[in-house]
Design a protein around this motif. Structure first.
Motif: not given
Length: 715
Positions: A241-246, A277-281, A321-325
């Motif tokens: 889980x990722x917050x793109x800005x940080x 990978x899961x992006x915060x909104x 890279x073979x990742x689901x988003x």
């Protein structure tokens, strides 16, 4: 005052609700008459398709012109003088409607699955003329105008026509991709509203600016697809889980762009062995501190990190890279910023009018009216939009509990019961079922996940069997119980033995994801490492044991960024993760363990094939509360696909610890979280143990302190 002059004044004053009735081309008294409103123009001519020219008379000093076309022509252009400048232009009021009768029927019925193809701003050509078609839903407005770079933000220049059940539309010739725009709305009581951003804008300005931006979606690159079957119940699903800005920053604490993230993030995630990978909104939002959970632009990737094409490139790199988003998706509430959806046409259009239904007390946000067909259509279409336009593989739906219960976080008497007198939000339930039904029907390879924190039944069961239809549900109970357990000093854990056991009583009632999410490392909760008791050696050993427990437990996995290397401090959305910690062996050891746990989880069918099936799990040791030891067998579909997991949550080493197993012969120790490679004390079983022969084979194990060991039978 005649009716004609009343209409003229309505045009000049910017309050005409049907400008096509007056402006443009009309047949009157046997003549073809053209009327145009061009403020600041000193002279206007109409030129027909044969080149014949007719001067239009000024009938109002504000810039209203009218005159007859020669030869009864039906096609024309305008030539206007603005001081010494002469401009040829096309009259927007000579073009046909944008929406078809079928569009209007489906929109009125609330079953138009692709409203993003019709509403919003779409570059196109009408009658061979390039421009942009603007369409917005505002059924209670008296007048709607589109304003933007193409008309000097003058609301009198481009009033729109209303059609169907309240869809305002206008084709603006020679407007183009890249133009900034908003809607200028007069409400039902004649009130002039703040300029509104487009609810279906595909791009938007960077905060604090709030204009929508015209995007030519036909030129938007489509990401390549993710690997087939990546979301299946029998597949390994391990989500970062990722917050793109940080995640990382550069220079003077600046964000990485989508393109820069595309170069670094997918490769890093794949190296650590995560599958998703899961992006915060990523939806456009005005306030950084909301982390994206208070969106104003549901159809626009935030401009903080680049353009929609840049975001598409990030998704493509992840798939490469073979990742689901997966995306965090927020249909539960929205902020009340003046340019947003709140009170959009001067009424409670997207939200409930009654604050007992229409406002969240905790967050100060507005709640969608799930009983309105157009609102449900808006939300369902938005979900489908991300899956289609950006090839997103799954949507994690935020705050589902707040949608399901009318009394969610409300005091007694502070909520309105449903028609049966109950607390269930029947309209939200219907919406969630429709959302899941349409997602899986249109995108059977995709998935959905619910952040649902109560015991609501059958969240991840099919709609036709009475469920809500989600693919997965976050197991919030598992997270709370196990973090409570691991946060205790080992000497006290025997009194909380049930915190580990309890989750297996309901582990297969839903298709669960085990979440260690961003919510668990903020607001004074400390980081996951910060919750661990003891001295430094024990803290890191506890963390390694806990992570091993998570990967051995039935259910898919989710881990927030930074947890994978033992971030010490709480997450701060305004700072990058503390990457310098990887210069220390103990943090590097945590990262190495996560890499190896992911590898084991992905490659051992016993650890993932039956994640959501009770036949894939068997308890071996449940009663050793005094020793803080647990053991179980994970099973795959094949009869020999077995993995024994033994976890010791005490700081003691246990020698000659006997554990029954299904097969005699050699069992290989395929992972030991106490390995020196991870920063442990290297206590273990030297790679393998032989089970005794006979009808009840047993292993005689050395169980390391604050550690987990994984053993598999020799094939």
């Amino acid at each position: 005052m005649t009716e004609l002059s009343a209409e003229a004044y309505a045009i000049v004053e910017g309050r005409h609700s049907d400008p096509f009735h007056y402006l443009g081309l009309h047949t009157e008294d046997g003549q073809t008459v053209v009327r145009a409103f061009l403020p600041e123009a000193s002279k206007v001519d109409a030129i027909d398709e044969h080149g014949a020219m007719a001067e239009l008379s000024r009938i109002h000093d504000a810039g209203l012109f009218a005159g007859a076309l020669p030869n009864g022509s039906r096609r024309y252009r305008l030539r206007a003088c603005f001081g010494d400048t002469v401009v040829d232009l096309d009259d927007p009021y000579r073009f046909p409607p944008v929406l078809s009768d079928l569009d209007l029927y489906l929109l009125g019925e609330g079953t138009h699955q692709r409203i993003y193809d019709k509403l919003g701003a779409h570059p196109m050509a009408l009658d061979g003329v390039p421009g942009v078609a603007f369409v917005v839903f505002a059924p209670n407005a008296r007048r709607v105008s589109v304003v933007g770079d193409f008309n000097f933000w003058n609301p009198r220049r481009h009033p729109m026509r209303v059609r169907g059940t309240g869809y305002w539309e206008l084709f603006v010739p020679h407007a183009a991709a890249g133009d900034h725009y908003k809607f200028d709305i007069i409400g039902p009581q004649g009130q002039h509203l703040p300029l509104k951003a487009d609810p279906l804008a595909f791009a938007a300005e960077l905060r604090p600016s709030t204009a929508s931006i015209v995007l030519d979606e036909t030129k938007l690159p489509r990401p390549r697809p993710a690997p087939s079957g990546i979301n299946a119940l029998g597949a390994p699903v391990s989500i970062y889980e990722v917050h793109l800005g940080s995640w990382r920053r550069k220079g003077g604490n600046e964000w990485l762009s989508y393109r820069e993230l595309a170069e670094q993030l997918p490769r890093y995630i794949r190296d650590l062995g995560f599958t998703h990978v899961e992006f915060l909104p990523v939806n456009e939002h005005p306030f950084d501190g909301s982390w994206g959970y208070q969106p104003t632009g549901m159809f626009a990737p935030t401009s903080r990190f680049g353009t929609p094409a840049d975001f598409s490139a990030l998704v493509d790199a992840c798939h490469g890279e073979g990742l689901g988003v997966m995306l965090d998706w927020v249909p539960g509430h929205f902020p009340d910023d003046p340019h947003g959806l709140g009170h959009f046409d001067g009424t409670a259009l997207y939200e409930h009018a009654n604050p007992l239904q229409g406002r969240h007390l905790d967050w100060g946000t507005l709640i969608y009216n799930y009983g309105r067909t157009e609102v449900v259509n808006f939300l369902v279409s938005n979900a489908l939009f991300w899956l289609e336009r950006y090839a997103i593989d799954g949507l994690r739906v935020d705050a589902v509990a707040s949608m399901l219960y009318l009394d969610y976080s409300r005091p007694a008497g502070g909520w309105i019961p449903n028609k049966h007198g109950g607390r269930e939000n029947l309209e939200a339930i219907d919406f969630l079922r429709r959302f899941n039904t349409e997602v899986f029907a249109r995108f059977p390879q995709a998935t959905t996940a619910a952040e649902e924190s109560t015991a609501w039944p059958q969240v991840s069961r099919p709609v036709e069997y009475g469920g809500l239809g989600f693919g997965y549900k976050w197991n919030m109970g598992w997270m709370h119980d196990t973090l409570n357990y691991i946060g205790k000093d080992p000497i006290h854990r025997k009194h909380h033995h049930g915190d580990i056991l309890f989750g297996l009583h309901y582990a297969f009632s839903e298709n669960f994801i085990l979440p260690l999410s961003h919510d668990e490392v903020v607001h004074g909760k400390r980081s996951i490492l910060g919750r661990m008791p003891g001295d430094d050696w024990q803290r890191f050993a506890n963390l390694r044991a806990y992570y091993s427990f998570m990967f051995a437990h039935p259910g898919k996995k989710l881990m927030f960024m930074g947890c994978e290397f033992g971030q010490e401090r709480e997450w701060n959305h305004d700072r990058a993760l503390d990457w310098h910690l990887l210069e220390q062996k103990r943090h590097l050891g945590i990262q190495s363990l996560i890499r190896d746990l992911n590898e084991l989880y992905r490659t051992l069918p016993a650890l993932h094939e039956l994640d959501c099936d009770p036949s894939g799990f068997e308890w071996i040791v449940t009663d050793d509360a005094a020793g803080n030891v647990f053991a179980w067998i994970r099973k795959g579909i094949d009869a020999r696909a077995r993995c024994l997991v033994v976890i010791n949550f005490s700081p003691n080493v246990y020698y000659n610890y006997r554990v029954r197993v299904p097969f005699a012969g050699k069992w290989r120790e395929v992972l030991n979280s106490d390995s020196a490679h991870y920063g442990g004390s290297n206590v273990g079983n030297v790679g393998e143990v032989k089970a005794s022969e006979g009808p009840a084979p047993e292993l005689n194990l050395t169980v390391p302190p604050l550690a987990a060991i994984f053993l598999v039978p020799e094939s």
